[in-house]
Design an enzyme around this catalytic site. Structure first.
Site, PDB file in Angstrom:
ATOM      1  CE  LYS A   1      11.628 -32.638  47.455  1.00  0.00           C
ATOM      2  NZ  LYS A   1      12.176 -33.393  46.297  1.00  0.00           N
ATOM      3  NE  ARG A   2       9.543 -40.366  52.090  1.00  0.00           N
ATOM      4  CZ  ARG A   2       8.540 -40.150  51.244  1.00  0.00           C
ATOM      5  NH1 ARG A   2       7.846 -39.011  51.261  1.00  0.00           N
ATOM      6  NH2 ARG A   2       8.181 -41.086  50.372  1.00  0.00           N
TER       7      ARG A   2
ATOM      8  CB  ALA B   1      15.436 -37.964  55.125  1.00  0.00           C
TER       9      ALA B   1
ATOM     10  CD  GLU C   1      24.700 -34.389  62.774  1.00  0.00           C
ATOM     11  OE1 GLU C   1      25.735 -33.928  63.241  1.00  0.00           O
ATOM     12  OE2 GLU C   1      24.328 -34.168  61.599  1.00  0.00           O
TER      13      GLU C   1
ATOM     14  CD  GLU D   1      25.897 -38.338  58.624  1.00  0.00           C
ATOM     15  OE1 GLU D   1      25.743 -39.575  58.769  1.00  0.00           O
ATOM     16  OE2 GLU D   1      25.213 -37.500  59.234  1.00  0.00           O
TER      17      GLU D   1
ATOM     18  N   GLY E   1      27.922 -32.864  60.697  1.00  0.00           N
ATOM     19  CA  GLY E   1      28.220 -31.435  60.856  1.00  0.00           C
ATOM     20  C   GLY E   1      27.228 -30.737  61.755  1.00  0.00           C
TER      21      GLY E   1
HETATM   22  C1  1HE Z   1      15.598 -36.150  50.260  1.00  0.00           C
HETATM   23  C2  1HE Z   1      16.308 -36.661  51.361  1.00  0.00           C
HETATM   24  C3  1HE Z   1      17.451 -35.931  51.775  1.00  0.00           C
HETATM   25  C4  1HE Z   1      14.672 -37.990  50.982  1.00  0.00           C
HETATM   26  N1  1HE Z   1      17.786 -34.810  51.116  1.00  0.00           N
HETATM   27  N2  1HE Z   1      15.952 -35.037  49.642  1.00  0.00           N
HETATM   28  N3  1HE Z   1      20.477 -38.418  54.496  1.00  0.00           N
HETATM   29  C5  1HE Z   1      20.456 -39.561  53.797  1.00  0.00           C
HETATM   30  O1  1HE Z   1      21.429 -39.977  53.214  1.00  0.00           O
HETATM   31  C6  1HE Z   1      19.124 -40.244  53.742  1.00  0.00           C
HETATM   32  C7  1HE Z   1      18.574 -40.153  52.347  1.00  0.00           C
HETATM   33  N4  1HE Z   1      17.171 -40.585  52.276  1.00  0.00           N
HETATM   34  C8  1HE Z   1      16.811 -41.902  52.317  1.00  0.00           C
HETATM   35  O2  1HE Z   1      17.600 -42.803  52.521  1.00  0.00           O
HETATM   36  C9  1HE Z   1      15.352 -42.188  52.087  1.00  0.00           C
HETATM   37  O3  1HE Z   1      14.773 -41.074  51.422  1.00  0.00           O
HETATM   38  C10 1HE Z   1      14.561 -42.443  53.401  1.00  0.00           C
HETATM   39  C11 1HE Z   1      14.952 -43.800  53.974  1.00  0.00           C
HETATM   40  C12 1HE Z   1      14.767 -41.346  54.423  1.00  0.00           C
HETATM   41  C13 1HE Z   1      13.037 -42.465  53.076  1.00  0.00           C
HETATM   42  O4  1HE Z   1      12.791 -43.384  52.017  1.00  0.00           O
HETATM   43  P1  1HE Z   1      11.384 -43.298  51.250  1.00  0.00           P
HETATM   44  O5  1HE Z   1      11.367 -44.450  50.279  1.00  0.00           O
HETATM   45  O6  1HE Z   1      10.274 -43.178  52.215  1.00  0.00           O
HETATM   46  O7  1HE Z   1      11.413 -41.885  50.462  1.00  0.00           O
HETATM   47  P2  1HE Z   1      12.175 -41.510  49.096  1.00  0.00           P
HETATM   48  O8  1HE Z   1      11.369 -41.940  47.919  1.00  0.00           O
HETATM   49  O9  1HE Z   1      13.593 -41.957  49.129  1.00  0.00           O
HETATM   50  O10 1HE Z   1      12.222 -39.923  49.179  1.00  0.00           O
HETATM   51  C14 1HE Z   1      11.050 -39.129  48.975  1.00  0.00           C
HETATM   52  C15 1HE Z   1      11.515 -37.774  48.497  1.00  0.00           C
HETATM   53  O11 1HE Z   1      12.312 -37.158  49.518  1.00  0.00           O
HETATM   54  C16 1HE Z   1      12.436 -37.858  47.279  1.00  0.00           C
HETATM   55  O12 1HE Z   1      12.244 -36.686  46.525  1.00  0.00           O
HETATM   56  P3  1HE Z   1      11.327 -36.675  45.181  1.00  0.00           P
HETATM   57  O13 1HE Z   1      11.368 -35.251  44.732  1.00  0.00           O
HETATM   58  O14 1HE Z   1      11.987 -37.641  44.257  1.00  0.00           O
HETATM   59  O15 1HE Z   1       9.969 -37.138  45.631  1.00  0.00           O
HETATM   60  C17 1HE Z   1      13.811 -37.826  47.881  1.00  0.00           C
HETATM   61  O16 1HE Z   1      14.805 -37.348  46.981  1.00  0.00           O
HETATM   62  C18 1HE Z   1      13.609 -36.844  49.009  1.00  0.00           C
HETATM   63  N5  1HE Z   1      14.583 -37.006  50.066  1.00  0.00           N
HETATM   64  N6  1HE Z   1      15.727 -37.798  51.782  1.00  0.00           N
HETATM   65  C19 1HE Z   1      17.039 -34.396  50.070  1.00  0.00           C
HETATM   66  N7  1HE Z   1      18.180 -36.314  52.839  1.00  0.00           N
HETATM   67  C20 1HE Z   1      24.906 -31.352  59.036  1.00  0.00           C
HETATM   68  S1  1HE Z   1      25.542 -32.747  58.383  1.00  0.00           S
HETATM   69  C21 1HE Z   1      24.294 -33.934  58.264  1.00  0.00           C
HETATM   70  C22 1HE Z   1      24.696 -34.951  57.276  1.00  0.00           C
HETATM   71  C23 1HE Z   1      23.553 -35.851  56.885  1.00  0.00           C
HETATM   72  O17 1HE Z   1      22.456 -35.742  57.345  1.00  0.00           O
HETATM   73  S2  1HE Z   1      23.988 -37.037  55.746  1.00  0.00           S
HETATM   74  C24 1HE Z   1      22.563 -38.029  55.630  1.00  0.00           C
HETATM   75  C25 1HE Z   1      21.619 -37.545  54.579  1.00  0.00           C
END
Ligand code: 1HE
Length: 272
Positions: free
Chosen positions: A38-39, A75, A125, A145, A153
């Site tokens: 889940k990265r 991630a 963060e 975000e 947050g």
């Molecule tokens: C996740 C998450 C996640 C991956 N929550 N499951 N964060 C984001 O908006 C970033 C979202 N993630 C991405 O943009 C990409 O996943 C990455 C660039 C980090 C990595 O890409 P990649 O191609 O290596 O991996 P992937 O195929 O996108 O993800 C692999 C799996 O991890 C996949 O799940 P699967 O069950 O389909 O295999 C994804 O759904 C899962 N995954 N990132 C849940 N973030 C206190 S406030 C803080 C506010 C924030 O942090 S907002 C930013 C959130």
């Protein structure tokens, strides 16, 4: 070069944290985020385990390193947990992150982050709660975000502008801009950029060096510097005087100063 100290077993409290992989070698604790599938997305249990780890540091720990398993450091927030959260639980959730990241920033030992791949959202963060950040050339930084319809947050609004300024954080959040490793270095998100795959080794080497400092000096840097930055100049100077007097009066400071005066301590060397 001296050999790395052997890895020792950690306490049962730390060994039970299944989303972290924790080892200790000498006086340096190494905490790996361990959800690579889940990265290393920060789920509630992972945040709670980080908190538990940093309030239960093994005796003798003098510095720590946080890194991420797999292709990315982190991630950010586990978005699958966010979908149905009401206002009250939203505030409590953010406060839980604050408690965990405060345990890192204002804990008992300096923490070095080893960054590679995505360092985004809550991952940035988390990195910003550490005291020093080392990135390899694959690292990149984003604050998606804005695109997800939420806000930071996990302390990001208080910590990240102190690294790169409000204007740059605004740009990343509003436009979705992503900084690469070298841009991150230039704007102050990291202090070091190293070759691909070398961030953890560099972070461990820095942590081993930091661990040799007098604990009170490290404590003063961790606890006094950010607070002084929040104070007026007059209050800051007064806090500095108090902290300086405390640090200087420790037996360790006195023996280190004597060692230098008697020619038994290293000099400041260019390029070190
Ligand atoms: C996740 C998450 C996640 C991956 N929550 N499951 N964060 C984001 O908006 C970033 C979202 N993630 C991405 O943009 C990409 O996943 C990455 C660039 C980090 C990595 O890409 P990649 O191609 O290596 O991996 P992937 O195929 O996108 O993800 C692999 C799996 O991890 C996949 O799940 P699967 O069950 O389909 O295999 C994804 O759904 C899962 N995954 N990132 C849940 N973030 C206190 S406030 C803080 C506010 C924030 O942090 S907002 C930013 C959130």
């Amino acid at each position: 070069m001296s050999a790395s100290p052997p890895t020792q077993p950690v306490s049962s409290v730390l060994a039970a944290l299944d989303l972290l992989q924790i080892t200790i070698a000498g006086s340096v604790l190494h905490v790996r985020l361990n959800r690579p599938a889940k990265r290393n997305a920060l789920s509630d249990p992972l945040i709670q385990q980080l908190h538990t780890a940093f309030v239960n540091l093994p005796e003798g720990t003098r510095a720590a390193v946080i890194s991420g398993e797999g292709q990315h450091f982190c991630a950010g927030l586990d978005l699958s947990e966010l979908v149905e959260r009401d206002i009250h639980s939203g505030v409590l959730h953010s406060r839980m992150w604050h408690a965990a990241f405060d345990a890192i920033q204002f804990g008992s030992v300096p923490v070095v982050a080893a960054l590679h791949g995505a360092v985004v959202g809550g991952g940035l963060e988390l990195a910003s709660a550490c005291h020093i950040r080392v990135a390899d050339t694959t690292a990149y930084y984003g604050l998606p975000e804005g695109q997800r319809g939420i806000f930071v947050g996990g302390g990001g609004s208080a910590r990240i502008p102190r690294l790169m300024g409000v204007a740059r954080m605004t740009d990343l959040m509003m436009t979705g801009r992503v900084f690469d490793a070298h841009e991150g270095l230039a704007v102050g998100l990291s202090q070091y950029v190293v070759e691909e795959g070398q961030a953890t080794a560099k972070a461990l080497a820095l942590a081993a060096r930091i661990a040799q400092n007098a604990p009170m000096s490290n404590f003063a840097v961790m606890h006094a510097l950010p607070r002084i930055a929040d104070q007026s100049q007059s209050e800051g100077l007064f806090t500095e005087s108090l902290m300086a007097a405390v640090a200087e009066s420790t037996p360790e400071a006195q023996s280190r100063l004597r060692a230098f005066l008697e020619g038994r301590a290293g000099k400041v060397v260019k390029g070190s």
